[in-house]
Scaffold this motif. Structure first.
Motif, PDB file in Angstrom:
ATOM      1  N   ASP A  69       0.683  -1.248  -0.097  1.00 46.12           N
ATOM      2  CA  ASP A  69      -0.050  -0.010   0.125  1.00 46.12           C
ATOM      3  C   ASP A  69       0.995   1.268  -0.071  1.00 46.12           C
ATOM      4  N   VAL A  70       0.727   2.251  -1.133  1.00 50.29           N
ATOM      5  CA  VAL A  70       1.832   3.080  -1.127  1.00 50.29           C
ATOM      6  C   VAL A  70       0.980   4.585  -1.115  1.00 50.29           C
ATOM      7  N   GLY A  71      -0.432   4.285  -0.554  1.00 52.50           N
ATOM      8  CA  GLY A  71      -1.284   5.586  -0.356  1.00 52.50           C
ATOM      9  C   GLY A  71      -2.021   5.988  -1.547  1.00 52.50           C
ATOM     10  N   ALA A  72      -1.940   4.942  -2.391  1.00 58.77           N
ATOM     11  CA  ALA A  72      -2.833   5.355  -3.816  1.00 58.77           C
ATOM     12  C   ALA A  72      -4.266   4.369  -3.768  1.00 58.77           C
ATOM     13  N   GLU A  73      -4.852   4.361  -4.891  1.00 58.48           N
ATOM     14  CA  GLU A  73      -6.109   4.027  -4.694  1.00 58.48           C
ATOM     15  C   GLU A  73      -6.132   2.591  -4.331  1.00 58.48           C
ATOM     16  N   GLU A  74      -5.349   1.793  -5.090  1.00 57.52           N
ATOM     17  CA  GLU A  74      -5.012   0.360  -5.180  1.00 57.52           C
ATOM     18  C   GLU A  74      -3.747  -0.052  -4.615  1.00 57.52           C
ATOM     19  N   PRO A  75      -3.458  -1.062  -3.869  1.00 65.02           N
ATOM     20  CA  PRO A  75      -2.183  -1.479  -3.656  1.00 65.02           C
ATOM     21  C   PRO A  75      -1.447  -1.983  -4.818  1.00 65.02           C
ATOM     22  N   VAL A  76      -0.213  -1.931  -4.750  1.00 65.84           N
ATOM     23  CA  VAL A  76       0.676  -2.350  -6.073  1.00 65.84           C
ATOM     24  C   VAL A  76       1.600  -3.489  -5.847  1.00 65.84           C
ATOM     25  N   GLN A  77       1.762  -4.215  -6.710  1.00 68.48           N
ATOM     26  CA  GLN A  77       2.767  -5.493  -6.734  1.00 68.48           C
ATOM     27  C   GLN A  77       4.058  -5.067  -6.899  1.00 68.48           C
ATOM     28  N   ILE A  78       5.072  -5.415  -6.095  1.00 70.51           N
ATOM     29  CA  ILE A  78       6.400  -5.155  -6.236  1.00 70.51           C
ATOM     30  C   ILE A  78       7.333  -6.195  -5.889  1.00 70.51           C
ATOM     31  N   ILE A  79       8.325  -6.503  -6.679  1.00 70.79           N
ATOM     32  CA  ILE A  79       8.990  -7.699  -6.613  1.00 70.79           C
ATOM     33  C   ILE A  79      10.509  -7.030  -5.957  1.00 70.79           C
ATOM     34  N   CYS A  80      10.637  -7.870  -4.870  1.00 70.41           N
ATOM     35  CA  CYS A  80      11.874  -7.230  -3.830  1.00 70.41           C
ATOM     36  C   CYS A  80      12.903  -8.579  -3.670  1.00 70.41           C
ATOM     37  N   GLY A  81      14.188  -8.169  -3.593  1.00 65.75           N
ATOM     38  CA  GLY A  81      15.138  -9.210  -3.420  1.00 65.75           C
ATOM     39  C   GLY A  81      15.839  -8.880  -1.939  1.00 65.75           C
ATOM     40  N   ALA A  82      15.048  -8.105  -1.170  1.00 66.70           N
ATOM     41  CA  ALA A  82      15.971  -7.853   0.332  1.00 66.70           C
ATOM     42  C   ALA A  82      15.503  -9.118   0.920  1.00 66.70           C
ATOM     43  N   PRO A  83      16.646  -9.672   1.778  1.00 71.72           N
ATOM     44  CA  PRO A  83      16.312 -10.802   2.669  1.00 71.72           C
ATOM     45  C   PRO A  83      15.505 -10.414   3.764  1.00 71.72           C
ATOM     46  N   ASN A  84      15.328  -9.098   4.256  1.00 75.95           N
ATOM     47  CA  ASN A  84      14.653  -8.785   5.522  1.00 75.95           C
ATOM     48  C   ASN A  84      13.089  -8.117   5.113  1.00 75.95           C
ATOM     49  N   VAL A  85      12.769  -8.225   4.035  1.00 74.59           N
ATOM     50  CA  VAL A  85      11.483  -7.652   3.672  1.00 74.59           C
ATOM     51  C   VAL A  85      10.321  -8.795   4.248  1.00 74.59           C
ATOM     52  N   ASP A  86       9.572  -8.180   4.827  1.00 74.82           N
ATOM     53  CA  ASP A  86       8.275  -8.997   5.588  1.00 74.82           C
ATOM     54  C   ASP A  86       6.972  -8.207   5.565  1.00 74.82           C
ATOM     55  N   LYS A  87       5.803  -9.046   5.687  1.00 72.48           N
ATOM     56  CA  LYS A  87       4.626  -8.568   5.787  1.00 72.48           C
ATOM     57  C   LYS A  87       4.485  -7.721   7.158  1.00 72.48           C
ATOM     58  N   GLY A  88       3.772  -6.585   6.989  1.00 70.74           N
ATOM     59  CA  GLY A  88       3.344  -5.545   8.237  1.00 70.74           C
ATOM     60  C   GLY A  88       4.522  -4.296   8.358  1.00 70.74           C
ATOM     61  N   GLN A  89       5.590  -4.464   7.513  1.00 69.82           N
ATOM     62  CA  GLN A  89       6.668  -3.474   7.524  1.00 69.82           C
ATOM     63  C   GLN A  89       6.142  -2.112   6.885  1.00 69.82           C
ATOM     64  N   LYS A  90       6.597  -0.973   7.135  1.00 70.31           N
ATOM     65  CA  LYS A  90       6.830   0.203   6.606  1.00 70.31           C
ATOM     66  C   LYS A  90       7.921   0.423   6.072  1.00 70.31           C
ATOM     67  N   VAL A  91       7.958   0.825   4.867  1.00 71.53           N
ATOM     68  CA  VAL A  91       9.070   0.766   4.090  1.00 71.53           C
ATOM     69  C   VAL A  91       9.292   1.921   3.006  1.00 71.53           C
ATOM     70  N   ALA A  92      10.426   2.363   2.513  1.00 69.55           N
ATOM     71  CA  ALA A  92      10.537   3.384   1.547  1.00 69.55           C
ATOM     72  C   ALA A  92      10.349   2.717  -0.051  1.00 69.55           C
ATOM     73  N   VAL A  93       9.389   3.205  -0.514  1.00 73.57           N
ATOM     74  CA  VAL A  93       9.119   2.730  -1.952  1.00 73.57           C
ATOM     75  C   VAL A  93       9.397   3.896  -2.867  1.00 73.57           C
ATOM     76  N   ALA A  94      10.139   3.530  -3.855  1.00 76.20           N
ATOM     77  CA  ALA A  94      10.136   4.314  -5.033  1.00 76.20           C
ATOM     78  C   ALA A  94       9.083   3.927  -6.198  1.00 76.20           C
ATOM     79  N   THR A  95       8.018   4.823  -6.145  1.00 75.47           N
ATOM     80  CA  THR A  95       6.856   4.334  -7.171  1.00 75.47           C
ATOM     81  C   THR A  95       7.409   4.434  -8.688  1.00 75.47           C
ATOM     82  N   VAL A  96       6.562   3.954  -9.541  1.00 77.55           N
ATOM     83  CA  VAL A  96       6.957   4.112 -11.086  1.00 77.55           C
ATOM     84  C   VAL A  96       6.813   5.733 -11.460  1.00 77.55           C
ATOM     85  N   GLY A  97       7.887   5.842 -11.901  1.00 81.36           N
ATOM     86  CA  GLY A  97       8.208   7.334 -12.310  1.00 81.36           C
ATOM     87  C   GLY A  97       9.012   8.008 -11.379  1.00 81.36           C
ATOM     88  N   ALA A  98       9.586   7.447 -10.372  1.00 80.42           N
ATOM     89  CA  ALA A  98      10.534   8.074  -9.300  1.00 80.42           C
ATOM     90  C   ALA A  98      11.971   7.892  -9.964  1.00 80.42           C
TER      91      ALA A  98
END
Length: 804
Positions: A69-98
Motif C-alpha cells: 500500500d503506497v497511499g494510492a487507490e489500490e495496492p501495487v505489486q512489487i518484486i523485492c530481493g531484500a532478505p529482510n522484507v516482510d509482511k507488516g513493515q513500513k518501507v521506503a518505496v520508489a513508485t513508478v516514475g520515481a
C-alpha cells in the motif's frame, strides 16, 4: 564539521537565508564552507509504503512478491530481493516514475514473469553511504517505525530533504565543532539570537551517590568529572529524526543510549560516554594514569597495551575506558543493558592527543578534547543526555550527580581600544559599531573612553589577546568592507632583492632549457658528504640522527642528484635532466654553527632530444651540458668573464671534465662521471655540474648596453692555425678577441684536425672571425689591417702557423 541546515534551524532563525546564501556568509566571515551537499538532489517519488502481503516468488528463490500500500487507490505489486522484507513493515518505496540517485528511473517491469510496479529501497539506494547505515539495515531494506504514515514523503521522514554544510575548520575554531557553536557563529553573522534546548530532568528519589563514587588521582589531566545514573533503560533504536541527524553529520546510528551520547557530542561539543553500570564490576570510578603494560580491550575489539603517559577510567582495579578516546569492551552498552552510568568530563587535550596518537585511534571525542571544549557545558551536557534517555529509553534519572571538580574555568578578560582596531584594520569604526559587533558575538563588553574591556565566554577559548578581538571585529564587520589602500613608506614591501631576482632568473632559465628542479635532503652519509664538493671541511654529524643514511650535513649537492637519477632510471626513465639550488654546510670548528653556502648543481643523462618521425636523435654529451651553462652565464651577463680549463676531480672522467673559472678564480666544474663511478652507482653515461651560486650572483655586472641592429654588411674571415696539441682552443680564442679590436664581433671554433699529414704533436684549429662596422660598409683594407694583428698575435704567443 558537517552541519545540517534543518537541524541548525532549531537553534537560530534562518528564515530568508538559503543554505547556499548561508554558506557564502559563513565563508566571508572567516570559516570556509567547503561544500553544500543537497541530500535529496536528483531524488523524487519516494513514499512510505505498507507491505500488506509477502510471498515467495514462484520462479526465483531469492525474490519476494509483495503487495504494498503506497497511499494510492489500490495496492501495487512489487518484486523485492531484500532478505529482510516482510509482511507488516513500513518501507521506503520508489513508485513508478520515481528517480533515484544517478538518474536511475523507476519503470514498470517484469521480473521472472511477475509484474513489479516500483522498488522497495534500502538506504544506500537513497544515496546514504553504507558506512552510515545501522548494522541491521546494511544488508537489506530500511524499515520505518510503525507510526509512519503510509504515502508520506519518505525523504522527509529520513531527513533527506535537507542540505549539509561542510565546514573546513582551522584548529583554533574548535567552538564550531558543535551545533550550538555554529549557531552562535551564524547568529552573530545574521544579528539574530541563539535558542538553547530546554533541559528539564525529572529525577527519582534515590541519590546518584548511592550508586557510584568518583575519585580522580590525576587532577591535572582530569580537573572535572561528572557522573549521572539512569536506571531501568530499555535498549532499542533511537528516534528516526535523531538517526537522520547523526547520519547527516557522518555518524552511524547504534541504539538509543549510544545515539544520545553522540547526539549530545554534536549538539554541545561535549563528548560523553555511557557505561553499562551493571558491567562495571564495582560502585566506584577511579581516574588515574595507566600502569605500564596494563591491558584494555577497546570497543573496536582490539587489545591495547597502555603506558603511564595515558589516562584511563577504571572501576578501581581495572581500566574500563581510555579517557577521551574510546570506551572499553568490558563495560559496553549492549542490548540487555538496564542501568547506565553517564560520564561527562573535561580531559587535558595534550594527554588525549598523545594517547590517540600512540594507539592510532582518532575519534570524534578525541578530536574535540584535543582542540579544547567548553568546561561550562560539561554539566549541562550530562543533564541533557539524562533527559533524552528518560524520554527515548524510558529510563529513570537518579537524583543528583557525583563530581570531582578542581577546575578553574574563568572567562578570559581582554582589552582593546577603538583606535587600535582602526589602526590595524585601516577602518574608521565608531565605538558604537564595535560594541554592536561584540553584542552580536554575545561577548560582555564595557567601554571606557574608547577602550573596551571584553569578557570572553569560555566557549571561545581561542580569544586571549587583543589581536584576537581585532580579528573578530574585522570578520564581523566584513573583510569585503575593509577599504583597499596602497602601501605607504620609504619602500614598498614585497619586492625581491637583487639576489632573489637573479636566483629566480637562474631557475627559469634552466627550466626553460629542459631541466626539472629537484629538492633533495640536506642530510646524507659520511661517505657521500664530501663527494664532488667544491670545498671541503670537517664533516658535521647530527647528535641524534634518524638513520645512518641521513646522519651528516652535505657539502655538495651532486651526490643527492645522482640518487635522483638512479631512482628514475630504475623506473624506466632513461632520459633525466635535473638541477637543484640549495645549501651546503661547511664546518667552522667545534661549538660554532656551520657556514651555509648556496650551490647550483645539475645532472643530465640519456637523450637530449629525439624526433622519431624525423629520425633525429641527440644523445647528451659534454658539449650539451657546457652549452646550457654558457647560455646561463650569458643570461647573467658573465659570458666574457667565464673560462673553461681542463680539470681533474675525484669521481669525474679525467679527459672530459672542465674547471669553470670566473675572473680567473674557480667557480665550479662540469664534466662526465668516471666509468668506475657510473658502475658503482649503476648509471649510464651521466654529466654533472656544480657551481658556487652565491658568488656567481653577487659579482658586479656591467649594466646592459643596447646596440642598433647593423645596417651595413659584415665580413667573415676563416683561419686554420697549426699549434702544439697542448695548446687549448679557448686560450687562442681569448687572444684573438683581445687583439681583434672594435671591428671584430664574433670568434667561433668550427674545426679541429689531428689526422694524417699533420706533424706529430701538432693539431689544426680553425676559427671563423666576423667583422663589421656599425657606421659604414667595411673595406678590405680595414679588415686586412685588423686580421693581420690577429695573426701576428697568435703566431707570437702560440708559435702558430697558418695551415696551407
Amino acid at each position: 564539521m558537517f552541519v545540517s541546515y534543518r537541524w541548525l534551524q532549531d537553534y537560530v532563525d534562518l528564515s530568508g537565508v538559503s543554505a547556499k546564501e548561508l554558506a557564502e556568509k559563513i565563508t566571508r566571515s572567516g570559516i570556509e564552507v567547503e561544500g553544500v551537499d543537497v541530500r535529496n538532489e536528483g531524488i523524487k517519488g519516494v513514499v512510505v509504503g505498507h507491505v500488506l502481503e509477502r510471498e515467495q516468488h514462484p520462479n526465483a528463490d531469492k525474490l519476494n512478491k509483495c503487495l504494498v500500500d503506497v497511499g494510492a487507490e489500490e495496492p501495487v505489486q512489487i518484486i523485492c530481493g531484500a532478505p529482510n522484507v516482510d509482511k507488516g513493515q513500513k518501507v521506503a518505496v520508489a513508485t513508478v516514475g520515481a528517480v533515484l540517485p544517478g538518474n536511475f528511473k523507476i519503470k514498470r517491469a517484469k521480473l521472472r514473469g511477475e509484474e513489479s510496479n516500483g522498488m522497495i529501497c534500502s538506504l544506500q539506494e537513497l544515496g546514504i553511504e553504507g558506512k552510515l547505515v545501522a548494522k541491521e539495515y546494511q544488508e537489506g531494506i530500511f524499515v520505518f517505525p510503525n507510526d509512519a504514515e503510509v504515502g508520506a514523503d519518505a525523504l522527509d521522514l529520513l531527513g533527506l530533504n535537507d542540505e549539509v554544510l561542510e565546514l573546513g575548520l582551522t584548529p583554533n575554531r574548535s567552538d564550531c565543532l558543535s551545533m550550538l557553536g555554529v549557531a552562535h557563529e551564524v547568529a552573530a553573522i545574521l544579528s539574530r539570537d541563539v535558542c538553547y534546548p530546554e533541559v528539564n530532568v525529572s529525577e527519582a528519589s534515590e541519590q546518584a551517590s548511592d550508586y557510584i563514587s568518583v575519585k580522580v588521582d590525576a587532577a591535572a589531566d582530569n580537573p572535572l568529572y561528572v557522573a549521572r545514573v539512569v536506571k531501568n533503560v530499555k535498549i532499542g533504536p533511537s528516534p528516526l529524526w535523531m538517526q537522520s541527524r547523526l547520519m547527516a553529520a557522518g555518524i552511524r546510528p547504534h541504539n538509543n543510549v549510544v545515539d544520545i551520547t553522540n547526539y549530545i557530542l554534536l549538539e554541545y561539543g561535549q563528548p560523553l560516554h555511557a557505561f553499562d553500570y551493571d558491567r562495571l564490576g564495582s560502585k566506584e570510578i577511579v581516574v588515574r594514569r595507566a600502569h605500564n603494560d596494563e591491558k584494555l580491550v577497546t570497543l573496536d575489539g582490539t587489545e591495547r597495551t597502555l603506558t603511564h603517559d595515558q589516562l584511563v577510567i577504571t572501576n578501581g582495579t581495572e581500566p574500563v575506558a581510555l579517557a577521551g578516546v574510546m570506551g572499553g569492551e568490558n563495560s559496553e552498552v549492549q542490548h540487555d543493558t538496564v542501568n547506565v552510568l553517564i560520564e561527562s568530563a573535561y580531559f587535558n587535550g595534550l594527554t588525549v592527543r598523545l594517547a590517540s596518537k600512540d594507539h592510532g585511534l582518532r575519534s570524534e571525542a578525541s578530536a574535540r578534547f584535543e582542540k579544547g571544549i567548553d568546561p561550562n557545558r560539561t554539566r549541562m551536557a550530562a543533564d541533557r543526555a539524562a533527559q533524552l534517555m528518560a524520554l527515548y529509553a524510558t529510563g529513570e534519572v537518579v537524583a543528583g550527580t557525583v563530581e570531582v571538580d578542581t577546575m578553574n574555568a574563568e572567562p578570559a578578560v581582554v582589552s582593546v581600544s577603538v583606535e587600535r582596531i582602526n589602526s590595524v584594520l585601516g577602518t574608521s569604526l565608531e565605538a558604537n559599531e564595535v560594541k554592536s559587533i561584540f553584542e552580536r558575538l554575545q561577548f560582555e563588553a564595557k567601554e571606557d573612553n574608547g577602550t573596551f574591556v571584553v569578557t570572553v565566554p569560555t566557549r571561545r577559548g581561542d580569544i586571549t589577546i587583543e589581536e584576537d578581538l581585532i580579528e573578530e571585529v574585522a570578520r564581523l564587520f566584513g573583510y569585503d568592507n575593509i577599504p583597499t589602500t596602497l602601501p605607504v613608506g620609504e619602500a614598498i614591501p614585497g619586492k625581491l632583492t637583487e639576489y632573489q631576482a637573479k636566483r629566480r632568473q637562474v631557475r627559469r632559465y634552466l627550466e626553460g632549457s629542459g631541466l626539472y628542479q629537484a629538492t633533495t635532503y640536506s642530510l646524507t652519509t659520511e661517505e657521500k658528504a664530501t663527494q664532488f664538493a667544491l670545498e671541503t671541511t670537517e664533516t658535521i654529524r647530527l647528535a641524534m640522527p634518524m638513520s645512518e643514511d641521513r646522519s651528516v650535513l652535505r657539502q655538495s649537492l651532486t651526490p643527492q642528484l645522482l640518487e635522483v637519477v638512479k631512482h628514475n632510471n630504475a623506473r624506466q626513465m632513461d632520459s633525466v635532466a635535473i638541477y637543484e639550488t640549495g645549501s651546503v654546510f661547511l664546518s667552522k670548528g667545534e661549538g660554532e654553527l656551520p657556514e651555509e653556502k648556496e650551490r647550483l648543481a645539475g645532472a643530465v643523462t640519456g637523450m637530449w632530444h629525439i624526433h622519431q618521425w624525423q629520425g633525429e636523435k641527440k644523445v647528451v654529451d659534454f658539449y650539451v651540458v657546457k652549452g646550457i651553462l654558457e647560455g646561463l652565464f650569458t643570461a647573467l651577463g658573465l659570458e666574457e668573464r667565464i673560462a673553461y680549463e681542463p680539470g681533474a676531480k675525484e669521481g669525474m672522467h679525467p679527459g672530459r671534465t672542465a674547471t669553470i673559472t670566473l675572473d680567473g678564480e674557480a667557480l665550479g666544474f662540469v664534466g662526465q662521471l668516471h666509468p668506475a663511478t657510473l658502475k658503482a652507482l649503476g648509471l649510464k653515461e651521466t654529466y654533472v655540474f656544480e657551481l658556487d651560486l652565491r658568488r656567481a650572483l653577487t659579482v658586479d655586472v656591467a649594466p646592459v648596453q643596447y646596440e642598433l641592429i647593423p645596417r651595413f654588411p659584415s665580413m667573415t674571415r676563416d683561419i686554420a692555425l697549426v699549434v702544439d696539441s697542448t695548446v687549448q682552443a679557448g686560450q687562442i680564442q681569448r687572444v684573438i678577441k683581445e687583439v681583434g679590436g672594435t671591428l671584430l664581433k664574433e670568434v667561433n671554433v668550427f674545426d679541429l684536425y689531428e689526422g694524417e699529414r699533420m706533424e706529430e704533436g701538432k693539431k689544426s684549429v680553425a676559427f671563423s672571425l666576423r667583422y663589421y662596422n656599425p657606421e659604414h660598409t667595411l673595406t678590405d683594407e680595414e679588415v686586412t689591417k685588423a686580421h693581420t694583428k690577429v695573426l701576428e698575435a697568435v703566431e707570437a704567443q702560440f708559435d702558430a702557423t697558418l695551415r696551407s
